[in-house]
Scaffold this motif. Structure first.
Motif: not given
Length: 231
Positions: A125-144
């Protein structure tokens, strides 16, 4: 000092289809790809690009010739071992993102780890969160996924491709379904992962602007390598 072995080595690969009438999609293709390269694979429709990518991606087997990926010969492996090598060595980004629409961005990025390990750890979960943050989607983690734009979906697909930390990412027309602005942004993301993390990319593209921004251009015509230029 001994030279580092290639990450990918393709030697005289032939791929034929058909039973009574045989059609050659690849006619003796040879190439090597070393760790840290960012290469474009170009050529007209029907030239053999997708066939070659499927073979490199261990989704099919050659009719003749050999292929070594990350030091291993996949033709000697059982199907479970082949799947393990694919999951460990390769990431995939497609023209159509192939996200699960009812799953969140975070869940989509964690899926490869779940498929491999059968569970979701705090580290995953931590790695997936970090990757999504790296691609600029930290605010879309829980968006379908079905709530995201085309460019955002492709960013999730890039994060998913990198989720198992593969040495090689195969990108098949990753910007082919995007507008000019989103195409630029998606390519720049891949370029940044290449520069900052040393990820090796092989990018199939029809877009000359994308090919020109890679360090190497491999052109395939009629099932043969017609040009291989390093920039």
């Amino acid at each position: 000092m001994a030279e580092t072995p290639p990450l990918l080595e393709v030697v005289d690969v032939v791929k034929e289809y058909g039973e009574s009438v045989r059609t050659a999609a690849l006619r003796g293709v040879s190439l090597t790809l070393h760790a840290g390269e960012m290469a474009a694979l170009i050529g007209p429709s029907g030239s053999g690009k997708s066939t070659l990518l499927h073979l490199i991606g261990l989704l099919d087997r050659p009719t003749a010739g050999s292929l070594r990926l990350n030091g291993q010969d996949p033709t000697t492996l059982s199907e479970p071992a082949l799947a393990a090598l694919r999951g460990r060595s390769l990431g995939f980004v497609f023209q159509f993102h192939h996200l699960l629409p009812a799953f969140t961005a975070l869940e989509n990025v964690m899926l490869p780890a779940f498929g491999d390990e059968g569970r979701l750890s705090a580290e995953t979960r931590a790695r997936a969160t970090a990757l999504l943050t790296a691609v600029g989607l930290e605010e879309k983690l829980h968006a379908r996924a079905n709530q995201l734009s085309g460019g955002q979906k492709q960013r999730v697909a890039i994060a998913r491709a990198l989720s198992r930390n593969p040495p090689l990412v195969l990108a098949d027309e990753p910007t082919g379904n995007l507008d000019t602005v989103a195409s630029h942004e998606v390519f720049e993301l891949m370029r940044r992962f290449h520069r900052e993390r040393g990820v090796t990319f092989l990018v199939v593209t029809h877009d000359p602007r994308i090919a020109d921004r890679c360090d190497r251009v491999i052109e395939i015509v009629d099932g043969r390598i017609a040009r291989d230029e390093r920039r």
